[in-house]
Design an enzyme around this catalytic site. Structure first.
Site: not given
Lengths: 430, 430, 430, 430
Positions: D114, D247, D323, D420
């Site tokens: 990523e 998991k 893992d 802004h």
């Protein structure tokens, strides 16, 4: 003042009751159908009480006599609200108000046995009204029912979902739904697939009724139609498959809403926060984050990001003939407090996505409960379909807003007081 | 029989009430303290009703008069259960039973406005009793309170958690807790840390009281002690930090329990399933999996793996003076149905980890509610500390067992009927 | 075979690298922009390794040298997949198959370091393929992004929600969205209000890309448009407001889906269950209910009604260049096992509502990962927009189906073995 | 630099490989046991690649050749980390640092595809280090396993729970557990009952191993013992009953913890917030509440009260041989931002209750992954049992702290920039 119990109504039980009781106890008369058999609901209650006193499962026969029974309209209850009735349980009802909401003033009836609840909510109302009132908006309205349907395969369940999600087909379903009701209207349907099971969550407009029965009937018709047509292989395992989701804490209501989704807000001037609520803007805001946001997150809350919404919802539901068992999801609520106007004032809001209310049917047919709705000006059907139910939902949210404000103020005031004491405890400089 | 409302009690309002009402309306007398000012709670209610009728927030003054008020013990309510009282809301109460549970028979009082609920629960009781009864076990008992405490740093919050988790220190905390109560006892404490916030979930034995007030007082003492000692840098932001977690759907109760954790079960012979419940073992079991396990899983349920536990919990709580607002978590329940004896019979169970009940204090001080507890044989304190509360919790679970059984049977019977009709609809062979 | 690490590439570091390293260590050259400064990505890696070896935070400089770096296409990574790169981590990749799914055969690449995972999944594939294959259907497809927007009041947030929920206005938003992308298309938007905050969950078709960037861009354009028009009072606090919900376990994905929602199923003949999976239909089914339905319900699972979907999702994502950090929601899965054909065979399904995959962009641009997609026949954009992504999603579900089947079989076989031993342990009849 | 793929290693495949491939394709040699059959793991991979190219399920044989395979230690993988291996997937690994944590400096390796993740995390590290560093504390440590056990009745399940909860009996269980391991130690056990099912969640100290296998073995021994003794009627349906919960997103881990529970914090001076993070204290804090607290609450998040913890956890896990499939629960995190020192500075914390890590076993046996652990100084067993695992867990939390800080800053800076621009867009005063 004496309780309306058997202690002072013994004479009334007189005429012939004993004989009937004998028959019931010897199973000649079925105890559950006394109302029909005797043709007199009040008398049925009298007989049932005597029968009950003689039952082995009753630890104290005398106690049965202490449950009040006089002065109650059993005819209204019969066949509609309860069975095997042997009296009534009176709940004290008080009033919290005035609550200025959307420009209108309410005195909110609350039935409860929890001390301080009404007084505290009333204080919240006072702060809101002093602040110029609260605003509330209904974000959506719709009762849901999700039957569980089984198909021979997941592929068929997927085909069913695809069919239902096609807007053209929704119209077909709406037509079938409409054959069962003048008031209800099917507005949408989303199907959740789990393997070969499909849970079709139908969302319906049900006028001013809470609407579960109306929806069930309409959904049944839709499924009968589909079953006779393209989906002959559907098996309707149960009219409710728990994706509705009624009377259970479930994300689907929190995410997608059920009944009325409402948001309410108010901006409380700093001087009112201090004079009425006895706390400060900063203290109230920091408690809200620590308790209702962080605390609830740590607790693994589902829609429980509030201080005690359930208290107010339950009390208002009980006063107004709503189904208190629905408070599980009706009290889902996120309460937010923020400084406003540069910290001078306090902005407070409650967001409640699943307030399930009705102003016709259910417990609203009972006179006392209906009287409470009338006090609020929302009894019976509204001018516009559903308008009374929606207004009642905003009152629920407004009352919760008051309740949250007051309890959070009280808790944070405790903190302020302790901080003050701690400060004063410190030794003076030499 | 006439309702006890103003329509027939106008005369009673007579003597001097009008003058007092004037004073209240002109703010000479504060409306919230009429009980104290007049020294007569019933009279205070009369005055308040008249005042209420004149309030701008009341849409129908006449409706106020239709809320019943006579025959109620307002003295019991005053200062304990409700404020600003202007009457009472009667809820019809019926009885479901006999329920044979742990070898004892009960007639269970249920107060509700939902039609068919009592009758359905009663049918479930009948099946259970015909099956030789249900068994229930209390897995744990303990009321909880989790204040939110802020430290200067997360490291300090972690140090506090470590301190509390040391068994030696628990004894110190127990000693402080004990100074505030004769009945309560601190049994454990688990601290959840979130950054510099600590939520210390104290678990306490509270005898036969539901116990929240008792616990709050004890916890306060513990924190005062710690604050004066090793943790002078703790800031008690609020006595409840939502990890308790009271009246909100939260995983912490489902996982760790609150009040009484109870499991109840019964094995229903196949012939009873068919004759009383009008369904089959197979149909009931498959519906339960499809609805209460899969359906609830898809709905994102939290502890809502049941059909309608909330209905029974709420009705029983209302009859017995419990806090109905707690049914949010008290009705968390997983219902399991399985074939037994090779499919001949039906095993059913409900597991409810957070049934919050008490047989002393709260709404149990009101005579009608107390009468219902007496009928069950569990009013007041038990011989052994907490034994009445525990027994009441088993009755809750047993009644839920009955309610679940009956509704699941009804839903699955609908499926069977439809399957039967579908079969008969098919054309005969030529 | 030797690892491609510095131990055997010291010579390669030679030419001029030392001088550059000096510059980096003395901050003359910024270490994060070596790729640009040196105009040679591989050389940048060499220099960065030497720099890294001299950093105080590195416990073992020698260990840096043992991270492989040769033979990797750093140009592809630069500016797209990673920064401050000093080598690569090789994950062993194996293959599970053949998997017959929707009539097509796949060999599924899985990259993992968990022993037995690939072998087990392969066994599941074997059973499925022997059964004639699995079927899968995509229930919906759409990437989501939900910015958090603040309004001056809750009433304004409600007005914004009402505006977005009006179908006519969706068209306006779609037009704005379309100005930013050729591939993406806004399909719907649902606004969640919380006080004065609005979380607008935009759902978009993103072709074969996973699509988060595409969506973010489009959503930004829509909000700019609204901000310049009717909602000049909206403040966009953040482009992601966590109702999206990316890389967090959240009910919104489980309920409403994210990416591809897929269901996959197979019916495994009893003889295959016994010969390949070494268990029985009954044992596997009863374990699934006890573990994946009841167990997960008790654990407070959110979309975690499976045995180990995350294992397969993660391994497949890593092999195929997907974002493994998304496995949090991509592995949400309910696994169902039921007897079929009167108990002779086994029906198994997995339902996964939020599989986030893409076959273009992200990690799929790296050659090895792309090669894995090519093996599956789904690399790059499909003929029809999104068809490759959808097919990949079905492969994910199919592989999970295999993985679930195999692990549940293994666990239940353990039970059968213990039951067998227990039986044999019993004394023989005299 | 060229990828290590078949395109340039064709010659290496030479000697005799073709003949072996023939045998595999004709089923003379089983493809899954080539490593054992050929006695050469690298050669097994070569053969398997050729076999794979000829499989019908492979859409592109040529693509198989583009998956790298050279320069990898297949011996280490064999029998431990993967099966059916045909090469490896390289993930680029970069470094984020220096991160000053608990007085020690780290350069944190992150393997990801990523873009911007490493650069962003590095920026967060820079801010933290400039602030004088972060602190982290391990709140608890323990791996869990919860087998699902069935009893003949709920009453028996309750008896089992009562037995296990008795401290005296825990000692008995610990003794049995200890027979299976030198490193592991049973520390506690809590039984969740659901009808006649019991889920015994064993918590164990597992030294520096992540420990799931160790725990499974020990738990098995405990159950064998009980089964042979007082609980002969227990049926162990499966060694994992999902209350572990491994998991899957589940409240039990969020509430009770799994692996290491860690809190980390830092106070960032205002000038660093502005110069390094390009935002303001106020903007960052208000975004955090709006997104990570309110937004996640609305999304129905479970432990997902953060911006992108999963990104950092996954990248660090992949680099360090952990893992990655466990990141579902390992990335559960609540991120808090608050003004400090009267608003001048920023206090930030992350709390992560279930970081599952190990520094021995699993993927840590692979050389590159182990090298990353060595860089951090935590490879292998620590001096004190579990100390390396604990330190690694603090590094995970510290890196997440950096990642959260940086992303929240970036998002809030976007808001500041828009504000802004909006300001500047306004017409100047005349």
């Amino acid at each position: 003042m004496v309780a309306h119990t058997d202690t002072h109504t013994d004479t009334a039980v007189g005429n012939g009751v004993d004989a009937v009781v004998e028959k019931v106890c010897s199973d000649e008369l079925p105890v559950h159908s006394l109302e029909r058999e005797l043709g007199d609901c009040a008398r049925a209650v009298l007989v049932r009480r005597e029968w009950l006193k003689r039952q082995p499962g009753v630890a104290s026969a005398e106690a049965v006599g202490r449950v009040p029974h006089e002065g109650f309209d059993y005819d209204a209850v019969h066949g509609a609200c309860a069975e095997m009735v042997f009296g009534y349980i009176p709940l004290p009802v008080g009033v919290a108000g005035p609550l200025l909401l959307n420009g209108k003033t309410y005195q909110v009836p609350l039935a409860t046995v929890e001390g301080a609840l009404i007084a505290s909510t009333r204080r919240g109302c006072k702060a809101i009204t002093a602040a110029g009132g609260a605003s509330a908006a209904v974000l959506s309205q719709g009762m849901t029912r999700a039957p569980v349907i089984r198909f021979p395969s997941a592929i068929r369940a997927a085909a069913f979902a695809a069919w239902m999600h096609d807007p053209a087909n929704l119209a077909v379903a709406q037509e079938q739904f409409a054959t069962t009701t003048r008031f209800g209207r099917l507005t949408s349907c989303r199907v959740t697939v789990a393997g070969r099971y499909a849970y079709a969550r139908f969302v319906c407009a049900t006028g001013d009724a809470m609407g579960m029965n109306m929806v069930s009937k309409g959904v049944s018709a839709v499924l009968d139609f589909l079953s006779a047509g393209s989906f002959g292989d559907l098996e309707l395992l149960g009219l409710s498959g728990n994706v509705c989701c009624d009377k259970k804490a479930a994300a689907v209501n929190w995410i997608s809403g059920r009944g009325c989704s409402v948001v309410a807000e108010a901006t409380i001037p700093g001087h009112v926060v201090e004079s009425v609520l006895k706390t400060t803007v900063a203290a109230a805001c920091e408690l809200n984050v620590a308790k209702n946001l962080i605390g609830s997150a740590m607790a693994g809350a589902l829609g429980g990001f509030n201080a005690h919404a359930s208290n107010i919802v339950t009390a208002l539901y009980l006063a107004c003939g709503q189904d208190a068992a629905q408070n599980v999801e009706s009290s889902q609520c996120i309460t937010l407090l923020e400084p406003a106007n540069g910290g001078a004032d306090l902005h407070v809001s409650v967001t409640m996505p699943s307030i399930e209310v009705g102003t016709v049917g259910g417990g609203t047919i009972l006179a006392p409960q209906r009287a409470c709705l009338e006090m609020l000006g929302v009894a019976g059907a509204g001018q516009e379909a559903g308008s009374h139910a929606r207004e009642l939902a905003t009152v629920v949210a407004g009352a919760v807003l008051a309740g949250e404000l007051s309890l959070l103020a009280a808790l944070s005031a405790g903190h302020l007081m302790r901080a003050h004491l701690a400060h004063n405890r410190k030794p003076a400089a030499p």
